[in-house]
Design an enzyme around this catalytic site. Structure first.
Site, PDB file in Angstrom:
ATOM      1  N   GLU A 100     -11.391  -3.838  -2.774  1.00  9.81           N
ATOM      2  CA  GLU A 100     -10.543  -2.771  -3.314  1.00  9.81           C
ATOM      3  C   GLU A 100     -10.417  -2.961  -4.821  1.00  9.81           C
ATOM      4  O   GLU A 100      -9.771  -3.896  -5.283  1.00  9.81           O
ATOM      5  CB  GLU A 100      -9.174  -2.839  -2.640  1.00  9.81           C
ATOM      6  N   HIS A 104      -9.445   1.915   0.551  1.00 10.98           N
ATOM      7  CA  HIS A 104      -9.369   0.773   1.464  1.00 10.98           C
ATOM      8  C   HIS A 104     -10.436   0.866   2.561  1.00 10.98           C
ATOM      9  O   HIS A 104     -10.136   0.778   3.751  1.00 10.98           O
ATOM     10  CB  HIS A 104      -7.976   0.714   2.078  1.00 10.98           C
ATOM     11  N   HIS A 139       0.807  -1.227   0.000  1.00 12.96           N
ATOM     12  CA  HIS A 139       0.000   0.000   0.000  1.00 12.96           C
ATOM     13  C   HIS A 139       0.843   1.283   0.000  1.00 12.96           C
ATOM     14  O   HIS A 139       0.567   2.226   0.760  1.00 12.96           O
ATOM     15  CB  HIS A 139      -0.959   0.001   1.195  1.00 12.96           C
TER      16      HIS A 139
HETATM   17  C1  GLA Z   1      -4.998  -5.354   2.032  1.00  8.24           C
HETATM   18  C2  GLA Z   1      -4.038  -6.471   2.019  1.00  8.24           C
HETATM   19  C3  GLA Z   1      -4.147  -7.191   3.287  1.00  8.24           C
HETATM   20  C4  GLA Z   1      -3.945  -6.297   4.469  1.00  8.24           C
HETATM   21  C5  GLA Z   1      -4.904  -5.195   4.442  1.00  8.24           C
HETATM   22  C6  GLA Z   1      -4.627  -4.232   5.565  1.00  8.24           C
HETATM   23  O1  GLA Z   1      -6.288  -5.768   1.884  1.00  8.24           O
HETATM   24  O2  GLA Z   1      -4.204  -7.334   0.930  1.00  8.24           O
HETATM   25  O3  GLA Z   1      -3.194  -8.214   3.312  1.00  8.24           O
HETATM   26  O4  GLA Z   1      -2.678  -5.759   4.427  1.00  8.24           O
HETATM   27  O5  GLA Z   1      -4.817  -4.543   3.192  1.00  8.24           O
HETATM   28  O6  GLA Z   1      -4.394  -4.853   6.766  1.00  8.24           O
END
Ligand code: GLA
Length: 389
Positions: free
Chosen positions: A354, A216, A142
């Site tokens: 997402e 997110h 991210h």
């Molecule tokens: C995304 C990732 C997960 C996790 C979340 C936040 O969805 O794929 O593995 O990192 O963000 O915790």
């Protein structure tokens, strides 16, 4: 008033901390009661350690109320009505800025430059190796330690016809978080008269780079803090997903969902699937996987999925231009965070969907490209539509 003039008035008013309630009239912002009519309202949410003010904007339209922060473009709350007209906040979050800064697992965050993981935080572009700081085991997740979800955004409100919204913008400098190119980013949150939340992402660069922007938001259609989403039904138009290795990096394969817990082509309970033992659900402690949407990349947002909460009757549909959809079922929530309404968030208490390009695309030649070059703007759109049944 012509809309361009009205827009200018709103923009100038926003800079001055004023909200325009009707053409020619203005009042100071600051009310905690939020927006009147469909005019965005701004209030102080908190201050960063260096004194920087963080504002919260409230948008209301078509029965939906969305609150977004200038910190990280965070969706701090999202209220929609159930089948009896009772509203609840369906997005997990915090009631204070300090928790967002100190411990948010990307709650409601605007993710960039790269949504999800890049293996070993490393990729080669036009023959040059770029090393990003890693923040998730060996990988970059991210956008790294201080991605777009932890930056201050310029926010301008608008009303356009019956729409209301916010334009968030910032320039990510060349080399920020290890990424090449100066990236000018503009993200528009719009609430439509039917209460849908639309996100338009735009970016331009002065040098080749990689970009994968997403939102997110953790959803619980029964209301944040109300328990697990196990009983929510998900229908997802994807016949294939991207299996992962031990650190959640895609293997590069597009595997069929048929006969696996990943098959949501017909509506099924999220909990019945992400609690089904399978080599992949064991690796991810549930589902934390990217789906290759059947529709692929589209010029306009097209149908991707429906989530239904049978208890409240709330329904969310998503439409996107993107080829991928990450489904994450809150596997890492462990009861250590206290949410907006004062209740602990535990494993399975939310789902994230997402819309994105696939994880680790910079290292996966067979995946749709996430490379952005000068002169070709990045543009993607995702729509969340809310209804009841
Ligand atoms: C995304 C990732 C997960 C996790 C979340 C936040 O969805 O794929 O593995 O990192 O963000 O915790």
């Amino acid at each position: 008033m012509p809309s361009t003039t009205r827009r200018t008035v709103l923009t100038a008013a926003a800079a001055a901390g004023i909200t325009v309630t009707a053409p020619g009239t203005a009042r100071a912002t600051g009310s905690r009661r939020g927006a009147t009519g469909n005019t965005p309202v701004r209030e102080l949410f908190g201050r960063l350690a260096d004194g920087t003010a963080v504002h919260r904007w409230t948008l209301r339209n078509g029965g939906t109320t969305l609150r977004a922060l200038s910190y990280g473009g965070v969706i701090q709350s999202l209220e929609t009505a159930d089948r009896h007209g009772r509203t609840a906040d369906v997005a997990l979050g915090f009631d204070n800025l300090d928790d967002y800064v100190a411990k948010s697992p990307y709650f409601g965050g605007l993710i960039g430059r790269y949504g999800n993981r890049i293996a070993d935080g490393r990729f080669t572009l036009d023959g040059t190796l770029h090393q990003l700081p890693v923040n998730d085991g060996p990988n970059s997740l991210h956008g790294g330690d201080r991605g777009f979800d932890k930056r201050i955004w310029d926010v301008e409100p608008f009303t356009r016809g019956a729409d209301t919204g916010l334009v968030l913008s910032r320039t990510s400098s060349d080399g920020e978080a290890g990424y090449p190119g100066t990236l000018a980013v503009r993200v528009t949150y719009t609430l439509t008269p039917r209460g849908a939340w639309r996100i338009d992402y735009e970016a331009t660069t002065d040098r080749a780079t990689v970009v994968n922007l997403t939102s997110h938001t953790y959803f619980n259609l029964a209301g944040e803090g109300s328990g697990t989403v196990d009983g929510h039904l998900l229908e997802l138009a994807a016949a294939r997903y991207t299996p992962v290795g031990a650190t959640l990096i895609p293997t590069g394969e597009l595997a069929p969902v048929a006969g696996t817990p990943f098959d949501f082509r017909r509506a099924r309970g999220i909990g019945t699937q992400d609690r089904t033992p399978h080599e992949q659900t064991v690796i991810a402690k549930g589902i934390d996987h990217n789906y290759a949407l059947d529709k692929g990349i589209t010029a306009r947002p097209e149908y991707a999925l429906t989530v239904t909460d049978p208890g409240s009757g709330r329904v969310m549909k998503m439409y996107t231009t993107e080829p991928g959809m990450q489904l994450y079922t809150g596997n890492f929530l462990d009861g250590t965070l206290t949410g907006t309404s004062g209740r602990l968030y535990r494993q399975g208490d939310a789902f994230c969907l997402e819309a994105q390009h696939f994880p680790d695309s910079p290292n996966q030649p067979s995946f749709p490209s996430t490379v952005l070059r000068p002169g070709r703007p990045y543009r993607t759109t995702t729509v969340h539509a809310f209804s009841t049944r």
